[in-house]
Design an enzyme around this catalytic site. Structure first.
Site, PDB file in Angstrom:
ATOM      1  N   ASN A  59      -9.715   1.809   9.587  1.00 42.76           N
ATOM      2  CA  ASN A  59      -8.787   1.409  10.603  1.00 42.76           C
ATOM      3  C   ASN A  59      -9.427   2.031  11.739  1.00 42.76           C
ATOM      4  OD1 ASN A  59      -5.486   1.121  11.593  1.00 42.76           O
ATOM      5  ND2 ASN A  59      -7.028   0.651  12.774  1.00 42.76           N
ATOM      6  N   THR A  60      -9.416   3.358  11.922  1.00 43.06           N
ATOM      7  CA  THR A  60      -9.793   3.840  13.287  1.00 43.06           C
ATOM      8  C   THR A  60     -11.181   3.807  13.585  1.00 43.06           C
ATOM      9  OG1 THR A  60      -8.092   5.814  12.325  1.00 43.06           O
ATOM     10  CG2 THR A  60      -9.675   6.374  14.152  1.00 43.06           C
ATOM     11  N   ALA A  71      -9.781   5.504   3.662  1.00 42.71           N
ATOM     12  CA  ALA A  71      -9.565   6.733   4.430  1.00 42.71           C
ATOM     13  C   ALA A  71     -11.080   7.708   4.673  1.00 42.71           C
ATOM     14  CB  ALA A  71      -8.355   7.765   4.032  1.00 42.71           C
ATOM     15  N   GLY A  72     -11.108   7.891   5.742  1.00 40.56           N
ATOM     16  CA  GLY A  72     -12.184   8.868   6.179  1.00 40.56           C
ATOM     17  C   GLY A  72     -13.501   8.274   6.366  1.00 40.56           C
ATOM     18  N   GLY A  99      -8.748   9.202   9.029  1.00 36.71           N
ATOM     19  CA  GLY A  99      -9.198   9.533  10.696  1.00 36.71           C
ATOM     20  C   GLY A  99     -10.161  10.542  10.655  1.00 36.71           C
ATOM     21  N   LYS A 132       0.973  -1.191   0.228  1.00 36.85           N
ATOM     22  CA  LYS A 132       0.037  -0.018   0.009  1.00 36.85           C
ATOM     23  C   LYS A 132       0.916   1.268  -0.149  1.00 36.85           C
ATOM     24  CE  LYS A 132      -3.449   2.586   2.333  1.00 36.85           C
ATOM     25  NZ  LYS A 132      -3.892   2.994   3.702  1.00 36.85           N
TER      26      LYS A 132
END
Length: 260
Positions: A206-207, A184-185, A157, A96
């Site tokens: 992830n977050t 992301a986001g 995040g 990645k």
């Protein structure tokens, strides 16, 4: 099934391994997500010493495929060097690719990203580039040899969900043969479902799981949302309309008038 280069996976949910309250919770959340491909920070593992070895053992216990990332790299040279280290460390050509332009927003350096992708693809890597939703950048990455493109929904995040829906729709339309992953986001299962409803092949997050009050339950919620979003896309969503359209037709329906 979803294709990432020459590999086939059942799950359309990719998940990260950072920020969990404990290694045990991380393992439980990954299992609950049913993800088969997980991202791992190369820098964290190389800097961890014995801790890094223990972490890698936990990942192997899960029986999942690993997608190392070049998170934290701010130059082409740094990203390429980190990718080569990842190949030696994890024994995989998957990477990645992240080349960061701005530390505060973590926005990608798209020029450096394309350059690094060209170098790594020539060196035999399967590159998964983290980029913005810009069509021109995505096309350059495809021209460089990328068969997977990973545009963000919003900054890493931020949990804002899809900010530029029209741009993501355009990417899907113009790159029909490329595997597209929203990366992301994503902050809620509904955000993930929306991405799949747009025709995206997968989402990476992830977050939103790791920082939930109950990461395991949240991972399961995302699994269900991804499945629902893909099922809706395949079923064929109705087109939004500007005006009402009755669900019950009135043509041919008898009307009775009250007697005066």
């Amino acid at each position: 099934m979803v294709a990432f280069y020459n590999e086939q996976f059942s799950s359309r949910l990719l998940i990260g391994t950072a920020l969990y309250p404990s290694p045990a919770v991380m393992q439980q959340a990954i299992r609950a997500s049913a993800a088969e491909l997980v991202t791992v920070s190369v820098r964290r593992e190389t800097a961890g010493g014995k801790t890094g070895d223990a972490f890698w053992s936990l990942i192997r216990e899960l029986g999942v495929a690993v997608l190392p990332n070049t998170a934290g790299c701010h130059s082409v040279r740094e990203a390429v060097t980190t990718a080569k280290l990842a190949r030696e460390l994890f024994g995989t050509s998957r990477i990645k690719l992240e080349v960061i332009a701005d530390q505060e927003t973590l926005q990608p350096d798209v020029i450096g990203l394309v350059e690094a992708a060209q170098i790594l693809i020539k060196d035999g890597f399967d590159v998964y580039p983290y980029c913005t939703e810009d069509l021109g950048v995505a096309q350059r990455l495809v021209d460089a040899g990328c068969r997977v493109i990973m545009p963000w929904a919003a900054p890493i995040g931020s949990a804002r969900g899809i900010v530029n829906r029209d741009a993501l729709k355009l990417l899907r339309q113009r790159l029909p043969d490329i595997t597209l992953v929203v990366d992301a986001g994503i902050g809620a299962p509904s955000h993930a479902a929306e991405a799949l409803e747009l025709g995206y092949d997968a989402v990476l997050l992830n977050t939103a799981v790791a920082k939930a009050d109950d990461p395991v339950a949240m991972a399961n919620a995302f699994r269900l949302a991804v499945d629902a979003g893909r099922a809706a896309f395949e079923a064929g969503l109705m087109t939004p309309r500007d005006f009402a359209s009755p669900s019950t037709p009135v043509i041919g329906t008898p009307f009775w008038h009250a007697a005066s």
